[in-house]
Write an enzyme that holds these catalytic residues in place. Structure first.
Site, PDB file in Angstrom:
ATOM      1  N   GLU A  56       0.826  -1.446   0.118  1.00  0.00           N
ATOM      2  CA  GLU A  56      -0.094   0.176  -0.034  1.00  0.00           C
ATOM      3  C   GLU A  56       0.765   1.353   0.200  1.00  0.00           C
ATOM      4  O   GLU A  56       0.595   1.995  -0.773  1.00  0.00           O
ATOM      5  CB  GLU A  56      -0.933  -0.020   1.439  1.00  0.00           C
ATOM      6  CG  GLU A  56      -2.117  -1.091   1.113  1.00  0.00           C
ATOM      7  CD  GLU A  56      -1.717  -2.128   1.931  1.00  0.00           C
ATOM      8  OE1 GLU A  56      -2.546  -3.083   2.602  1.00  0.00           O
ATOM      9  OE2 GLU A  56      -0.394  -2.631   1.949  1.00  0.00           O
ATOM     10  N   CYS A  79      -2.811  -3.707   7.145  1.00  0.00           N
ATOM     11  CA  CYS A  79      -2.843  -4.114   8.462  1.00  0.00           C
ATOM     12  C   CYS A  79      -2.924  -2.967   9.271  1.00  0.00           C
ATOM     13  O   CYS A  79      -3.117  -1.700   8.859  1.00  0.00           O
ATOM     14  CB  CYS A  79      -0.984  -4.646   8.664  1.00  0.00           C
ATOM     15  SG  CYS A  79      -0.186  -3.190   8.130  1.00  0.00           S
ATOM     16  N   ALA A 158       6.015 -35.854 -11.954  1.00  0.00           N
ATOM     17  CA  ALA A 158       6.141 -36.117 -13.233  1.00  0.00           C
ATOM     18  C   ALA A 158       5.927 -37.554 -13.456  1.00  0.00           C
ATOM     19  O   ALA A 158       6.429 -38.472 -13.097  1.00  0.00           O
ATOM     20  CB  ALA A 158       7.500 -36.012 -13.865  1.00  0.00           C
ATOM     21  N   ASP A 204      19.240 -39.926  -6.726  1.00  0.00           N
ATOM     22  CA  ASP A 204      19.341 -38.901  -7.897  1.00  0.00           C
ATOM     23  C   ASP A 204      20.556 -37.959  -7.647  1.00  0.00           C
ATOM     24  O   ASP A 204      20.882 -37.385  -8.559  1.00  0.00           O
ATOM     25  CB  ASP A 204      18.050 -38.326  -7.828  1.00  0.00           C
ATOM     26  CG  ASP A 204      17.096 -38.827  -8.225  1.00  0.00           C
ATOM     27  OD1 ASP A 204      17.169 -39.961  -8.801  1.00  0.00           O
ATOM     28  OD2 ASP A 204      15.629 -38.268  -8.195  1.00  0.00           O
ATOM     29  N   ARG A 211      17.566 -23.305 -11.518  1.00  0.00           N
ATOM     30  CA  ARG A 211      18.805 -23.301 -12.484  1.00  0.00           C
ATOM     31  C   ARG A 211      18.317 -22.242 -13.772  1.00  0.00           C
ATOM     32  O   ARG A 211      19.319 -22.031 -14.428  1.00  0.00           O
ATOM     33  CB  ARG A 211      18.830 -24.755 -13.015  1.00  0.00           C
ATOM     34  CG  ARG A 211      19.354 -25.529 -12.074  1.00  0.00           C
ATOM     35  CD  ARG A 211      19.944 -26.845 -12.678  1.00  0.00           C
ATOM     36  NE  ARG A 211      18.907 -27.689 -13.363  1.00  0.00           N
ATOM     37  CZ  ARG A 211      18.027 -28.432 -12.777  1.00  0.00           C
ATOM     38  NH1 ARG A 211      17.956 -28.670 -11.102  1.00  0.00           N
ATOM     39  NH2 ARG A 211      16.967 -29.141 -13.351  1.00  0.00           N
TER      40      ARG A 211
END
Length: 369
Positions: A56, A79, A158, A204, A211
């Site tokens: 703000e 706030c 995935a 892994d 990156r």
């Protein structure tokens, strides 16, 4: 155009601004604010990197005298308490704005309703709940930490065409293409922390950093669930712990075998020496771990590794959003089955959309906040 359409259009811009600094505002929410006069935006602001200044006062500073009599659109209730900066409600009052439009009421007990009350007591017209659902989604991490004392958890998977997330004994397997992987880097840059299980960390040897050129400094805190402190000292995670924070979550040894205790303490001392923060609490007790992460200022968390770890979060009911990436190729024999699929999504999740990245498909699911 009606007033309600105007309100929706300008609030949408405030929400867009708020999304720009996701994951960069420390424990403060990333709030967006626009100041509108005669149908034109004359001031814009988003919570600054690090959490201050708030949106703000920045938008008001840009608007200057044009703020007098204007309308302020803000994604979260301004706030009302004195912290390290004066209250934003007070700044809005002092600027002379005539109207304030709010998407989401702040659940913080120091604010909740008081900001609105301050504005109304000063004679300012206040409307709240404009694009509330979209506002809540943009502030999901902050709202979850405030109301549930834990981070907002995104499970990212995935999955191959035959429903697998990896292949036994082969470590990381590329399932999606460059466009989808680039999107995951963006997700990491917007998130406070990323978590994997020790199996994934060893198999892994990931870095779990961002990156994308130019965004490397926005890498999330890395978290590994490592019950017995098995993470190798020469792993990429440990060797970069002084550059990008690393938290390892371990259970204390049972204490029945003095040699086991000594070995555990030696491994802990070596990790301490490498700059790793070791948190001792049962990695399987997410009701203890997640508040501990929240107490460290972590509002958003990606779970990004291991079928066992994904299932742990799903079974405990601590997943808020699921990002299901699907690649076109099959993994076949010895594949590791995904703990969740489009056809058996846990109850309570809504399908938010489907997105294509080259040959890869992303389906997004989210629980109601």
């Amino acid at each position: 155009m009606s007033a309600s359409q105007d309100d929706a259009r300008f609030m949408q811009e405030a929400i867009r601004l708020g999304l720009l600094h996701l994951g960069q505002t420390s424990t403060n929410p990333s709030v967006g604010c626009v100041i509108v006069r005669d149908g034109q935006i004359v001031g814009r602001g988003v919570t600054a990197v690090g959490g201050r200044p708030h949106a703000e006062p920045q938008a008001l500073a840009e608007a200057g005298e044009l703020a007098r009599g204007a309308t302020a659109y803000v994604t979260l209730e301004p706030c009302s308490h004195y912290g390290k900066t004066p209250p934003c409600a007070e700044a809005l009052i002092a600027s002379g704005v005539g109207r304030v439009v709010i998407a989401v009421t702040d659940p913080d007990p120091r604010v909740s309703g008081r900001g609105i009350e301050m504005l109304r007591d000063a004679g300012i017209d206040v409307e709240s709940g404009i694009l509330e659902d979209e506002g809540k989604r943009s502030l999901a991490a902050y709202l979850t930490r405030q109301t549930k004392n834990r981070p907002y958890v995104t499970l990212k998977l995935a999955v191959s065409a035959d429903g697998m997330i990896g292949k036994k004994g082969e470590g990381q397997v590329a399932i999606t293409g460059p466009a989808a992987r680039s999107e995951v880097q963006k997700l990491r840059a917007e998130t406070d922390a990323i978590l994997v299980g020790i199996g994934t960390a060893i198999a892994d040897d990931p870095l779990l950093t961002v990156r994308t050129p130019g965004l490397e400094t926005r890498s999330p805190i890395r978290v590994v669930l490592d019950e017995e402190l098995s993470l190798p000292l020469d792993s990429k995670l440990v060797s970069t712990a002084r550059q990008v924070p690393l938290i390892v979550v371990a259970t204390e040894p049972p204490g029945f075998d003095d040699s086991e205790d000594k070995a555990f303490l030696a491994r802990r001392a070596a990790l301490d020496q490498a700059g790793v923060e070791v948190v001792q609490c049962n990695p399987n007790r997410l009701d203890e771990l997640l508040p501990a992460l929240a107490s460290r200022g972590i509002s958003s968390l990606i779970v990004e590794g291991g079928a066992r770890t994904a299932k742990l979060f799903l079974d405990a009911g601590y997943v808020d959003r699921i990002l299901l990436y699907q690649g076109p190729a099959a993994i076949g024999q010895d594949g590791i089955e995904s703990p969740v699929a489009k056809t058996d999504m846990p109850s309570g999740f809504l399908h938010r959309g489907t997105f294509m990245f080259g040959d890869d498909r992303l389906d997004e699911y989210e629980r109601e906040l």
